[in-house]
Design an enzyme around this catalytic site. Structure first.
Site, PDB file in Angstrom:
ATOM      1  N   GLU A 154      -5.192   2.113  -7.106  1.00  0.00           N
ATOM      2  CA  GLU A 154      -5.524   3.177  -6.165  1.00  0.00           C
ATOM      3  C   GLU A 154      -6.873   3.842  -6.391  1.00  0.00           C
ATOM      4  O   GLU A 154      -7.478   4.352  -5.441  1.00  0.00           O
ATOM      5  CB  GLU A 154      -4.395   4.211  -6.147  1.00  0.00           C
ATOM      6  N   ARG A 203      -8.000  -0.440 -20.455  1.00  0.00           N
ATOM      7  CA  ARG A 203      -8.245  -1.860 -20.669  1.00  0.00           C
ATOM      8  C   ARG A 203      -8.037  -2.630 -19.369  1.00  0.00           C
ATOM      9  O   ARG A 203      -7.050  -2.415 -18.661  1.00  0.00           O
ATOM     10  CB  ARG A 203      -7.295  -2.415 -21.738  1.00  0.00           C
ATOM     11  N   PHE A 222       0.829  -1.218   0.000  1.00  0.00           N
ATOM     12  CA  PHE A 222       0.000   0.000   0.000  1.00  0.00           C
ATOM     13  C   PHE A 222       0.860   1.263   0.000  1.00  0.00           C
ATOM     14  O   PHE A 222       0.392   2.318   0.429  1.00  0.00           O
ATOM     15  CB  PHE A 222      -0.975  -0.004   1.177  1.00  0.00           C
ATOM     16  N   ILE A 265       2.877  -7.904  -5.345  1.00  0.00           N
ATOM     17  CA  ILE A 265       2.704  -7.652  -3.906  1.00  0.00           C
ATOM     18  C   ILE A 265       1.336  -8.135  -3.437  1.00  0.00           C
ATOM     19  O   ILE A 265       0.840  -7.707  -2.391  1.00  0.00           O
ATOM     20  CB  ILE A 265       2.921  -6.159  -3.567  1.00  0.00           C
ATOM     21  N   GLN A 310      -8.628  -5.861  -7.066  1.00  0.00           N
ATOM     22  CA  GLN A 310      -7.985  -4.577  -6.776  1.00  0.00           C
ATOM     23  C   GLN A 310      -9.025  -3.499  -6.468  1.00  0.00           C
ATOM     24  O   GLN A 310      -8.869  -2.726  -5.525  1.00  0.00           O
ATOM     25  CB  GLN A 310      -7.118  -4.132  -7.962  1.00  0.00           C
ATOM     26  N   GLY A 365       2.362   0.004 -11.904  1.00  0.00           N
ATOM     27  CA  GLY A 365       3.068  -1.254 -12.118  1.00  0.00           C
ATOM     28  C   GLY A 365       2.645  -1.918 -13.409  1.00  0.00           C
ATOM     29  O   GLY A 365       3.446  -2.083 -14.341  1.00  0.00           O
TER      30      GLY A 365
HETATM   31 MO1  MOS Z   1       1.084   3.255  -3.796  1.00  0.00          MO
HETATM   32  S1  MOS Z   1       0.844   4.521  -2.173  1.00  0.00           S
HETATM   33  O1  MOS Z   1       1.908   4.300  -4.843  1.00  0.00           O
HETATM   34  O2  MOS Z   1       2.132   2.020  -3.366  1.00  0.00           O
END
Ligand code: MOS
Length: 693
Positions: free
Chosen positions: A659, A582, A234, A458, A592, A501
């Site tokens: 996010e 996409r 996070f 992660i 997520q 990512g």
């Molecule tokens: Mo997120 S707060 O950019 O891992």
């Protein structure tokens, strides 16, 4: 549903490392068997501000299994730029809980026990840990994270606000919050000559290797960071934390591999937190709800040793049209741990304020809150005039309203006495970006493919998504491909952070795989004995992106029930509808989105890092007293997405989904609580005592 990959490579809902995780075969940093490993345990400061006068390690060193005690008196010199990583380099104490010494011992229990025997004599001075809106130490930072202007202004915001027929002028507060990934920060470190290797719980092996090398005065290729499986971050694992520096320093001091894992309680001081915020929002509008002025002034905090200026008002710069506008950020340096990244830093607390204020404006104008947002939809990015690469907030609002059943809503607040029920809406947004990454795609003579990139999973499902992307780009079944990630020796890549990512990695992986496929095609499919390989690097392509505004958007709808006797808030239903380019693997994307929304629900109702002004510390530094939403807090939670073609952001057209799901959730719930009760809670979390008046 958005088009997913053209060939169904991986069975629906399958997480390729799922069996390893549920059977325990998957190894997290601390779990790797390493021969001869010993243990480091930190000593934390018991004062919030002052100097270390003296240290006495004799009692600890008298224990037979204690190998070393590191203190500011004997620690090797480091070359850390980041004061949080400059372990034992100074005798000053900047916050309570700061690492001031450490014990290395042959068992974890002895190291822990001996840490209590290390005597530290402090010269304590008074501390200040309390953020106030008019703090005398307020200053204007040069920029806000990661590199935005501190303040922006257009038109005549004060004049337009004063002249507006309808005005909202309210102050909202969000508390400090702490990242609590399931896996604590953990490291195993060992040296072979001048080469350091670490098993590390990190969101970014490449960046971690570079930063750790800098701290020890090494070249990046002298440090290898391996992160095969990581149990969440996070943001707290986005950059190295003191645990890895401690483990590496201790390993060098004793000449053996060293394991170091932080306890949950230690994490509250050591791995960063979301800074509290105080936000004044002024919205001026005409009677039709068209905004004429938006002013968002933010007060936040950082530590005395490092500036971390959270970008709390930046989302306000692109959400709604208004000719007159201003955003500002002011900070104060307090005797607290340095704040750091926590899921949607900036956007998440900032949008709580903006989206709560929009709801207050809806009430003031008598306009439906979905319609109010649609009326203020900008044609171009309001402050810059740049076109949006794609923007589908209105579609999210409309489709979400239809799915949720918003049309039947009675707008009156606090009138449904039967169980005090209410509904609320808020918008979500997050920047859509990619960062330079590299990948290597190879094929062996046997026809087996290997795709390598220093990405990391992660817990997001990145390993599954990247395998799907690679197989799709190669045009082969997924079981013909081995994906290698989680190691800084692989081609360097962006961290698993900033929702960048997947967009960053899948771009590099697609480029490498397509180039390899071309090579194979050019040879009519004949693969030479030595195999073939293709390398990609996306820096130039990312640098050449058009200067457009790129964001994902969403709309969140909440249904709440408030107990009139106890004030307890339940959220029977939460629906998020997102437009995020996409969607690569639907099952991973859904998790997520709903994970972000769950964290947003947690922010709305539960999470609050209280700071004790007397001791200068977080007394609720464990999961018993810092409640994170659990299964029992979550009821009907659904995330959907709409078709969105993102034409600019790389071959995958993926905007990032880590996010955007947390942004707006807390406002949707607070708005629903107002609708249920008639009570507007402007300071999170919405504790029951705030509803019992
Ligand atoms: Mo997120 S707060 O950019 O891992």
């Amino acid at each position: 549903m958005t088009a997913t990959l053209s060939t169904p490579q991986i069975p629906h809902g399958t997480r390729i490392d799922g069996p390893d995780k549920v059977t325990g075969r998957a190894r997290y940093a601390f779990e790797h068997p390493v021969d001869g490993a010993v243990y480091a345990w930190p000593v934390q400061s018991t004062i919030a501000k002052g100097e270390i006068r003296d240290t006495d390690a004799s009692a600890a060193l008298a224990l037979p299994s204690v190998l070393a005690v590191l203190t500011p008196d004997n620690a090797p010199r480091l070359t850390a730029d980041d004061p949080e990583l400059a372990l034992f380099q100074s005798r000053s104490v900047a916050y309570r809980g700061q690492l001031v010494a450490a014990v290395v011992a042959t068992s974890l229990e002895t190291a822990r026990g001996a840490a209590d025997l290390v005597r530290i004599d402090y010269a304590e001075v008074p501390h200040d840990v309390t953020l106030t809106p008019d703090h005398p130490g307020l200053y204007k930072p040069e920029k806000v994270n990661p590199n935005f202007p501190t303040d922006t202004e257009a038109g005549d915001p004060d004049g337009a606000f004063a002249a507006a027929p309808v005005r909202v002028d309210k102050t909202y507060r969000t508390p400090g919050e702490h990242n609590n990934p399931m896996e604590p920060h953990a490291t195993i470190a060992w040296w072979e000559g001048d080469r350091l290797t670490v098993f590390e719980a990190t969101q970014g092996p490449s960046r971690a290797a570079t930063i750790i090398a800098g701290v020890f005065g090494l070249q990046p290729d002298q440090v290898r960071v391996i992160a095969e499986h990581v149990g969440g971050g996070f943001g707290a694992k986005g950059t190295p934390r003191p645990n890895v520096i401690l483990a590496a320093m201790a390993a060098r001091a004793v000449g053996r591999p060293v394991k170091c894992v932080l306890t949950r309680q230690q994490m509250f001081a050591v791995v960063g937190h979301r800074a509290p915020s105080i936000q004044r929002l002024r919205l001026g509008a005409d009677e039709n709800g068209r905004l004429t002025a938006i002013v968002h002034d933010v007060v936040g905090q950082t530590s005395t040793i490092k500036e971390f200026a959270e970008q709390t008002a930046v989302a306000t710069r692109h959400m709604y049209a208004a000719p007159n506008r201003r955003t500002t950020h002011r900070m104060v340096r307090l005797d607290v741990p340095t704040p750091a990244w926590m899921r949607a830093p900036g956007e998440c607390p900032g949008m709580f304020a903006l989206e709560s204020a929009m709801d207050e404006l809806a009430v003031a104008t008598g306009i439906d809150p979905v319609e109010l947002r649609i009326r203020n939809e900008p044609a171009v990015e309001p402050e810059s005039g740049k076109p949006f690469s794609s923007r589908n907030l209105v579609a999210c609002l409309r489709e979400g309203a239809a799915w949720f059943g918003w049309a039947d809503r009675d707008p009156a607040a606090g009138t449904r006495r039967h169980g005090l029920t209410g509904t609320g809406v808020a918008a979500s947004t997050y920047p859509a970006r990619a960062m330079a990454s590299q990948a290597l795609a190879s094929v062996e003579a046997t026809g087996h493919y290997v795709v390598s990139i220093a990405a990391v999973d992660i817990g997001t499902g990145a390993r599954t998504a990247l395998l799907a992307v690679a197989a799709d780009a190669l045009g082969v079944p997924a079981d013909h491909v081995t994906l290698r990630i989680g190691d800084s020796e692989l081609p360097p890549a962006m961290i698993a952070g900033g929702s960048m990512g997947n967009a960053s990695w899948s771009w590099a992986v697609t480029d490498a795989c397509r180039a390899l496929r071309e090579q194979i095609r050019a040879r009519d499919g004949a693969i030479p004995a030595g195999g073939l390989s293709a390398h990609s690097s996306t820096g130039d392509a990312i640098g050449a992106l058009p200067d457009h505004a790129r964001y994902s958007f969403g709309a969140q709808f909440a249904d709440v029930r408030v107990d009139a006797d106890t004030g307890e808030v339940r959220v029977p239903r939460l629906l998020g509808v997102f437009a995020a380019g996409r969607i690569v693997v639907p099952a991973m994307a859904r998790s997520q989105f709903i994970g972000g929304m769950t964290m947003g629900l947690s922010m709305a109702l539960h999470e609050e890092s209280m700071i004790d002004p007397q001791f200068g510390d977080y007394p609720n530094h464990d999961l018993a007293s810092y409640h994170v939403a659990a299964n029992a807090d979550v009821c009907d939670l659904d995330a959907r997405w709409i078709d969105e073609d993102e034409p600019e952001l790389g071959p995958a057209g993926a905007k990032g989904i880590g996010e955007v799901g947390i942004v707006g959730t807390a406002a949707a719930i607070a708005n629903a609580v107002y609708h249920a009760t008639g009570i507007r809670v402007r300071d999170l979390p919405i504790r029951l005592d705030k509803l019992l008046l």
